[in-house]
Scaffold this active site. Structure first.
Site, PDB file in Angstrom:
ATOM      1  N   ASP A 139       0.877  -1.165   0.000  1.00 43.12           N
ATOM      2  CA  ASP A 139       0.000   0.000   0.000  1.00 43.12           C
ATOM      3  C   ASP A 139       0.922   1.225   0.000  1.00 43.12           C
ATOM      4  OD1 ASP A 139      -2.379   1.676   0.597  1.00 43.12           O
ATOM      5  OD2 ASP A 139      -1.454   1.844   2.580  1.00 43.12           O
ATOM      6  N   ASP A 171      -0.116   5.064   1.130  1.00 43.31           N
ATOM      7  CA  ASP A 171      -0.316   6.061   2.183  1.00 43.31           C
ATOM      8  C   ASP A 171      -0.268   5.441   3.572  1.00 43.31           C
ATOM      9  OD1 ASP A 171      -0.743   8.246   0.314  1.00 43.31           O
ATOM     10  OD2 ASP A 171      -2.630   7.243  -0.165  1.00 43.31           O
TER      11      ASP A 171
END
Length: 237
Positions: free
Chosen positions: A69, A71
């Protein structure tokens, strides 16, 4: 008689003052509550792992596809999201549905994002192994993006290992990352959110939790380890 009365009064006063002093000493302070060894030794029953332990667990395994991922996992990107909120919807999270925000975020605002140290260690390890590295984000897709270059530059990822960022987007009642983890045949997926871990579990692959920084704008903080997944120590930065 008067002297006796005065003497008794003095004794009573001394007793009262002494009792009050003892009460002040023994009463717990709400300002300075203190602690004890049992509290200091208490730890959450979480499956903690280090980057070195993850690397060791992969010894002897051939190169594979791994995913991250973005953020709060590899980038502390709250500065861009904070600016987006202040610019487009100060009183709500509506900015997350505004294409103008995503155009900015995906095309330059990550210059304000801070690469996480744990991501550097993990990516370096996977590059040494010869693994293929993917980034799968819930951000909305835009016509152009500079996120892929920013990540490759910040983490010194060779072209042979780097893949363009996958913008999975966000859809109600759907974990949009699942199809990409399956399509790219990823064997490990790292993330900070519950959706990241459940996406990995839904695909039958190894989901490893990275801690979200306490000062992230993305609240509330998730309960790391709630699914029994591995959680990397000291991964909040």
């Amino acid at each position: 008689m008067k002297k006796i009365t005065l003497a008794l009064s003095a004794v009573c006063l001394l007793f009262t003052l002494n009792h009050s002093a003892n009460a002040l000493v023994s009463s717990p302070s709400t300002l300075n509550p203190g602690t004890n060894v049992a509290k200091l030794a208490e730890q959450a029953p979480v499956h903690w792992v280090s980057v070195a332990q993850i690397e060791n667990s992969l010894t002897g395994r051939p190169p594979m596809a791994v995913g991250f991922d973005i953020d709060d996992t590899v980038l502390f990107s709250s500065p861009g999201f904070w600016r987006g909120k202040k610019t487009y919807s100060p009183d709500s999270d509506d900015y997350l549905k505004n294409p103008a925000f995503w155009e900015k975020m995906n095309n330059g605002w990550d210059e304000f994002s801070i690469p996480k140290e744990v991501a550097r260690q993990l990516i370096d390890m996977h590059v040494r192994r010869g693994d293929s590295i993917y980034f799968v984000t819930g951000r909305s897709q835009t016509k152009t993006e500079t996120v892929s270059k920013t990540l490759a530059d910040n983490f010194h990822i060779p072209a042979a290992n780097m893949n363009p960022v996958i913008f999975a987007g966000d859809k109600p009642e759907q974990n949009t990352k699942v199809q990409w983890l399956q399509e790219k045949n990823m064997r490990i997926f790292y993330g900070d959110s519950d959706n990241d871990i459940t996406a990995a579990r839904d695909c039958g692959i190894r989901g490893i939790r990275i801690l979200r920084a306490a000062n992230s704008t993305y609240k509330p903080l998730p309960q790391a380890g709630a699914f029994g997944e591995e959680v990397i120590v000291n991964s909040e930065y």
